[in-house]
Design an enzyme around this catalytic site. Structure first.
Site, PDB file in Angstrom:
ATOM      1  N   LEU A   1     -37.386  32.362  -2.454  1.00  0.00           N
ATOM      2  CA  LEU A   1     -36.399  31.945  -1.470  1.00  0.00           C
ATOM      3  C   LEU A   1     -35.956  30.517  -1.766  1.00  0.00           C
ATOM      4  O   LEU A   1     -36.788  29.628  -1.963  1.00  0.00           O
ATOM      5  CB  LEU A   1     -36.992  32.017  -0.059  1.00  0.00           C
ATOM      6  CG  LEU A   1     -37.559  33.366   0.361  1.00  0.00           C
ATOM      7  CD1 LEU A   1     -38.268  33.251   1.698  1.00  0.00           C
ATOM      8  CD2 LEU A   1     -36.474  34.428   0.411  1.00  0.00           C
ATOM      9  N   HIS A   2     -34.648  30.322  -1.792  1.00  0.00           N
ATOM     10  CA  HIS A   2     -34.110  28.989  -2.040  1.00  0.00           C
ATOM     11  C   HIS A   2     -32.623  28.965  -1.678  1.00  0.00           C
ATOM     12  O   HIS A   2     -31.978  30.009  -1.625  1.00  0.00           O
ATOM     13  CB  HIS A   2     -34.286  28.578  -3.502  1.00  0.00           C
ATOM     14  CG  HIS A   2     -33.567  29.469  -4.464  1.00  0.00           C
ATOM     15  ND1 HIS A   2     -33.990  30.754  -4.755  1.00  0.00           N
ATOM     16  CD2 HIS A   2     -32.424  29.283  -5.160  1.00  0.00           C
ATOM     17  CE1 HIS A   2     -33.156  31.299  -5.622  1.00  0.00           C
ATOM     18  NE2 HIS A   2     -32.186  30.438  -5.871  1.00  0.00           N
ATOM     19  N   ALA A   3     -32.147  27.788  -1.434  1.00  0.00           N
ATOM     20  CA  ALA A   3     -30.724  27.560  -1.208  1.00  0.00           C
ATOM     21  C   ALA A   3     -30.369  26.280  -1.966  1.00  0.00           C
ATOM     22  O   ALA A   3     -31.219  25.685  -2.635  1.00  0.00           O
ATOM     23  CB  ALA A   3     -30.427  27.430   0.279  1.00  0.00           C
TER      24      ALA A   3
END
Length: 149
Positions: free
Chosen positions: A67-69
């Site tokens: 998960l990352h942005a």
């Protein structure tokens, strides 16, 4: 594997029974980084919005999501978090449930490259992903991540 050891703190590792849905799983997985002051609350919204727009780009291999942005979506300081979901969550219809959720907070587009290399080496073996998914508790999961460090 020193970058993993530098970026993953035991207090950011959790084992959780289940999430209501994939959005709840993202919230659960990012919460330790919010509480620790590594990301703003809006980082959660950024990951969810990106997934609605692009699909679950963060499911890298079966049973593993990274998960990352983007940094500008709320990263304060680089850090990793690890969440093990006893009952995995489905990010996309037709996909198998995912139990191992790694959350990456990267301050820019370069400072996390080395940790990504180390994670790729560690998690390229499905046995390591399965060992994480089966970890008895947060301490055991943490040790599995940093034992090669």
């Amino acid at each position: 594997m020193s970058q993993i050891k530098d970026m993953l703190k035991l207090e950011n590792v959790q084992v959780v029974d289940a999430a209501k849905d994939w959005e709840d799983a993202v919230r659960i997985a990012v919460t330790p980084l919010v509480k620790g002051g590594y990301v703003e609350e809006r980082y959660i919204d950024g990951i969810i919005a990106n997934a609605h727009e692009l699909g679950p780009y963060f499911v890298l291999v079966p049973n593993l999501a990274l998960l990352h942005a983007r940094p500008e979506q709320g990263v304060i300081k680089k850090q990793l978090a690890l969440t093990i979901l006893r009952t995995g969550t489905v990010f996309k219809e037709g996909q198998a449930p995912t139990s191992v959720l790694l959350t990456l907070a990267a301050e820019d587009s370069n400072s996390h490259i080395q940790v990504m290399r180390e994670l790729a080496t560690l998690l390229s073996d499905p046995k390591n992903i399965e060992a994480l998914a089966q970890a008895e508790n947060a301490h055991e999961a943490y040790q599995l991540m940093v034992s090669e460090a």
